[in-house]
Scaffold this active site. Structure first.
Site, PDB file in Angstrom:
ATOM      1  N   SER A 187      43.024  39.186  43.027  1.00  0.00           N
ATOM      2  CA  SER A 187      41.622  39.400  42.673  1.00  0.00           C
ATOM      3  C   SER A 187      40.649  39.104  43.794  1.00  0.00           C
ATOM      4  CB  SER A 187      41.267  38.541  41.457  1.00  0.00           C
ATOM      5  OG  SER A 187      41.465  37.159  41.731  1.00  0.00           O
ATOM      6  N   HIS A 215      43.936  43.518  37.711  1.00  0.00           N
ATOM      7  CA  HIS A 215      43.150  44.338  38.631  1.00  0.00           C
ATOM      8  C   HIS A 215      43.887  45.604  39.080  1.00  0.00           C
ATOM      9  CE1 HIS A 215      39.896  41.387  39.070  1.00  0.00           C
ATOM     10  NE2 HIS A 215      40.860  40.490  38.922  1.00  0.00           N
ATOM     11  N   LYS A 247      38.380  44.923  32.669  1.00  0.00           N
ATOM     12  CA  LYS A 247      38.129  45.316  34.056  1.00  0.00           C
ATOM     13  C   LYS A 247      38.087  46.841  34.128  1.00  0.00           C
ATOM     14  CE  LYS A 247      39.696  40.932  35.838  1.00  0.00           C
ATOM     15  NZ  LYS A 247      39.794  40.262  34.529  1.00  0.00           N
TER      16      LYS A 247
END
Length: 397
Positions: A187, A215, A247
């Site tokens: 991240s 991610h 996300k």
């Protein structure tokens, strides 16, 4: 000697953080319009900024089909999750989302959690005990580290992205069960774990490989299936993975997916699953719509990849020393905290919102600007950011 008061301790710790430029301040967003945010400034006045620090990689958080699904189910079913999943909180919307994610990823089963943090705590707490070992990348997300601590197992960490280091740590702990855990995309650095090598290590050491795809899901791999798919691995090599919904998918919550027996065990024993209220069904409906869009809309990933390339090429022209990353996370090292904060403030004055990341989120000496890109950005937005970065760099030298 009198006992130390917590208020005195907290005040002293804050003074220390302030001296090291590590005080964290919340910013209040008044409105969002795509990648533009109206934010309360330090002077108390609102201003519009281009957002380059969020994680809405595919631009789905405000997509009309996603928000429409949320509104429709909230109107029919209400705003809350009502109870835990094992009491009366498990809704058909939760079930549909779990089935969609399992089908998307090509795995037998999936289990919905309220957040990625809770999901990682759940996996490690439910699968490991005091006689076991969890081997982790040194730059793993804090939730994986905390999960190992909650489990009470031995926690061993290897140098970042170093499969040989993982092998050494597993060999040094031959007894009990072993879990090898890694982020798929890291991240703060934006690089990708060496999953093929880690899968070989796990297989050789009879360890279970667990990958946090927070991610990577939606961004990498065929149909956005993540870094595991990008590495050419399947559910046999990676029995469990985490996909967050907040996300690239633009919503909230997380799903642990993989081996049916392991997923069932989590549902029956994981404390962060059993003892918490279920995610509101309307949020699950929104995430279901987002997953379907992420699978279908290949143009979002194609546009995002083109913007990443444009940004990196422009950074090279401007002499901006980015860390090596081909993902939407593009870190710019600043060295010390004061300079990172100064550059972030300068960027804000130029209309760009970029977060200054400081220890302990990153290692000592690793303060940086964490720049993130979205398919919702335009090429002109990226060019504006590049010019602002170069000017802010020069102003803070």
């Amino acid at each position: 000697m009198p006992r130390e008061g917590l208020s005195d301790r907290v005040a002293a710790l804050r003074e220390r953080r302030a001296a090291a430029h590590r005080v964290r301040v919340r910013r209040t967003v008044l409105r969002r319009d795509g990648v533009r945010c109206e934010v309360i400034g330090e002077d108390g006045a609102p201003r519009w900024l281009l957002d380059f620090c969020g994680n809405d990689y595919l631009g789905l958080s405000q997509q009309f089909a996603v928000t429409g699904a949320l509104q429709d189910l909230a109107a029919r079913e209400g705003a809350g999750g009502i109870a835990s999943h094992l009491v009366c909180g498990h809704h058909a919307a939760h079930e549909a989302l779990e089935r969609e994610v399992a089908d998307w990823l090509g795995v037998p089963a999936a289990l919905l959690f309220g957040s990625g943090y809770a999901a990682n705590l759940a996996v490690l707490q439910a699968l490991l005990g005091k006689d076991d070992v969890c081997v982790q990348d040194r730059l793993n997300h804090a939730s994986l580290i905390d999960g190992a601590r909650l489990a009470g197992c031995a926690l061993r960490r290897y140098p970042h992205a170093n499969a040989e280091g993982a092998l050494r740590q597993l060999r040094a702990a031959p007894d009990g069960a072993a879990l090898l855990a890694t982020d798929g995309v890291f991240s703060m650095d934006g690089d990708v774990a060496p999953l093929r090598q880690l899968a070989l290590v796990a297989r050789a050491q009879c360890a279970t490989l667990y990958v946090d795809e927070a991610h990577a899901a939606g961004v990498l791999g065929e149909d956005g299936r993540g870094s595991i798919d990008e590495a050419g691995l399947d559910a046999g090599a990676v029995p469990l993975r985490l996909v967050t919904l907040g996300k690239a998918l633009g919503g909230y919550g997380a799903v642990v997916a993989g081996d049916a027996g392991l997923v069932r065990h989590l549902a029956e024993t994981a404390r962060p699953y059993i003892y918490t209220t279920a995610l509101p069904p309307a949020l699950a409906a929104a995430s279901l719509a987002a997953v379907r869009l992420a699978r279908r809309d290949h143009w979002r990933r194609e546009k995002l990849a083109a913007l990443v390339q444009r940004f990196r090429e422009g950074a090279q022209r401007h002499g901006l020393p980015l860390l090596p990353s081909d993902t939407p996370i593009q870190p710019l090292p600043c060295g010390d905290e004061a300079r990172a904060l100064a550059m972030a403030a300068s960027l804000e004055r130029k209309g760009c919102w970029v977060a200054a990341i400081r220890p302990p989120t990153v290692p000592e000496g690793g303060a940086r600007l964490r720049i993130t890109l979205s398919a919702a950005h335009a090429e002109a937005d990226v060019d504006r950011l590049l010019d602002a970065l170069a000017a802010s760099r020069d102003a803070t030298l």
